[in-house]
Design a protein around this motif. Structure first.
Motif, PDB file in Angstrom:
ATOM      1  N   TYR A   1      -2.464   6.834  -3.922  1.00  0.00           N
ATOM      2  CA  TYR A   1      -2.599   6.693  -2.468  1.00  0.00           C
ATOM      3  C   TYR A   1      -3.804   5.828  -2.108  1.00  0.00           C
ATOM      4  O   TYR A   1      -4.897   6.030  -2.613  1.00  0.00           O
ATOM      5  N   ASP A   2      -3.571   4.885  -1.181  1.00  0.00           N
ATOM      6  CA  ASP A   2      -4.636   4.010  -0.686  1.00  0.00           C
ATOM      7  C   ASP A   2      -5.251   4.538   0.610  1.00  0.00           C
ATOM      8  O   ASP A   2      -6.366   4.163   0.959  1.00  0.00           O
ATOM      9  N   TYR A   3      -4.511   5.359   1.339  1.00  0.00           N
ATOM     10  CA  TYR A   3      -4.965   5.884   2.628  1.00  0.00           C
ATOM     11  C   TYR A   3      -4.199   7.169   2.918  1.00  0.00           C
ATOM     12  O   TYR A   3      -3.226   7.486   2.235  1.00  0.00           O
TER      13      TYR A   3
ATOM     14  N   LEU B   1      -7.385  -1.766   5.072  1.00  0.00           N
ATOM     15  CA  LEU B   1      -7.076  -2.126   3.687  1.00  0.00           C
ATOM     16  C   LEU B   1      -6.837  -3.627   3.523  1.00  0.00           C
ATOM     17  O   LEU B   1      -7.253  -4.225   2.532  1.00  0.00           O
TER      18      LEU B   1
ATOM     19  N   ASP C   1      -4.638   8.888  -7.310  1.00  0.00           N
ATOM     20  CA  ASP C   1      -4.987   7.465  -7.305  1.00  0.00           C
ATOM     21  C   ASP C   1      -3.908   6.565  -6.718  1.00  0.00           C
ATOM     22  O   ASP C   1      -4.186   5.435  -6.337  1.00  0.00           O
TER      23      ASP C   1
ATOM     24  N   HIS D   1       0.840  -1.202   0.000  1.00  0.00           N
ATOM     25  CA  HIS D   1       0.000   0.000   0.000  1.00  0.00           C
ATOM     26  C   HIS D   1       0.874   1.251   0.000  1.00  0.00           C
ATOM     27  O   HIS D   1       2.018   1.235   0.442  1.00  0.00           O
TER      28      HIS D   1
ATOM     29  N   LYS E   1     -11.189   5.339   0.491  1.00  0.00           N
ATOM     30  CA  LYS E   1      -9.860   5.328   1.112  1.00  0.00           C
ATOM     31  C   LYS E   1      -9.986   5.764   2.569  1.00  0.00           C
ATOM     32  O   LYS E   1     -10.567   6.816   2.855  1.00  0.00           O
TER      33      LYS E   1
ATOM     34  N   CYS F   1      -5.182   1.996   9.384  1.00  0.00           N
ATOM     35  CA  CYS F   1      -5.387   2.096   7.931  1.00  0.00           C
ATOM     36  C   CYS F   1      -4.973   0.799   7.235  1.00  0.00           C
ATOM     37  O   CYS F   1      -5.679   0.292   6.362  1.00  0.00           O
TER      38      CYS F   1
END
Length: 157
Positions: A41-43, A93, A39, A10, A67, A89
């Motif tokens: 970044y996941d969190y 995920l 886009d 991630h 997210k 986080c």
């Protein structure tokens, strides 16, 4: 963001703010735009160093485009909260296939749990602080009694 966090699975964004009073709404909105418009970044974590974040409680969990994002208060005094937010986080995920984080009901349940955990942590810290003050006072009183005993016995020190 100020920092990027990559672990091979991630990619997270970390934003730090250094305000004497609460981080203003316009800075929070800018943070939202950064996470929504990126886009990769996941969190994301917004960490206010010395203050709170306007209209948000400490450890506020929110979701933007599915997210997870966490907003933290006064991390200069509680740096461990950054690691805790990071781990939360990552857990969200990691389990997103089994736990639908895009459903509002799921998000509300997670937010409620984070709020409860945060409140308990504050209570524990308050209890610990009171205990420390109490113990320090008792030790000082004990030392005073010891000094009185030494004077009474005419022992030189």
């Amino acid at each position: 963001g100020d920092f990027s966090i990559e672990d091979g699975v991630h990619h997270g964004m970390m934003e730090s703010k250094d305000y004497k009073s609460n981080v203003p709404k316009k800075e929070v909105e800018k943070f939202y735009k950064d996470i929504e418009g990126n886009d990769q970044y996941d969190y994301a974590i917004l960490a206010s160093l010395k203050s709170g974040v306007v209209n948000r409680q400490d450890f506020c969990l929110e979701f933007r485009l599915g997210k997870p994002i966490i907003l933290l208060h006064k991390v200069i005094s509680n740096p461990q909260n950054i690691v805790i937010a990071y781990n939360i986080c990552k857990l969200i995920l990691k389990n997103k296939d089994d736990f639908n984080i895009t459903k509002e009901e799921s998000q509300c349940r997670l937010k409620a749990l984070i709020k409860t955990i945060s409140a308990r942590t504050k209570k524990i810290n308050s209890t610990l602080k009171n205990f420390t003050v109490n113990m320090t006072s008792q030790l000082a009183e004990q030392w005073s009694q010891f000094e009185t005993m030494i004077q009474l016995l005419n022992i030189e020190h």
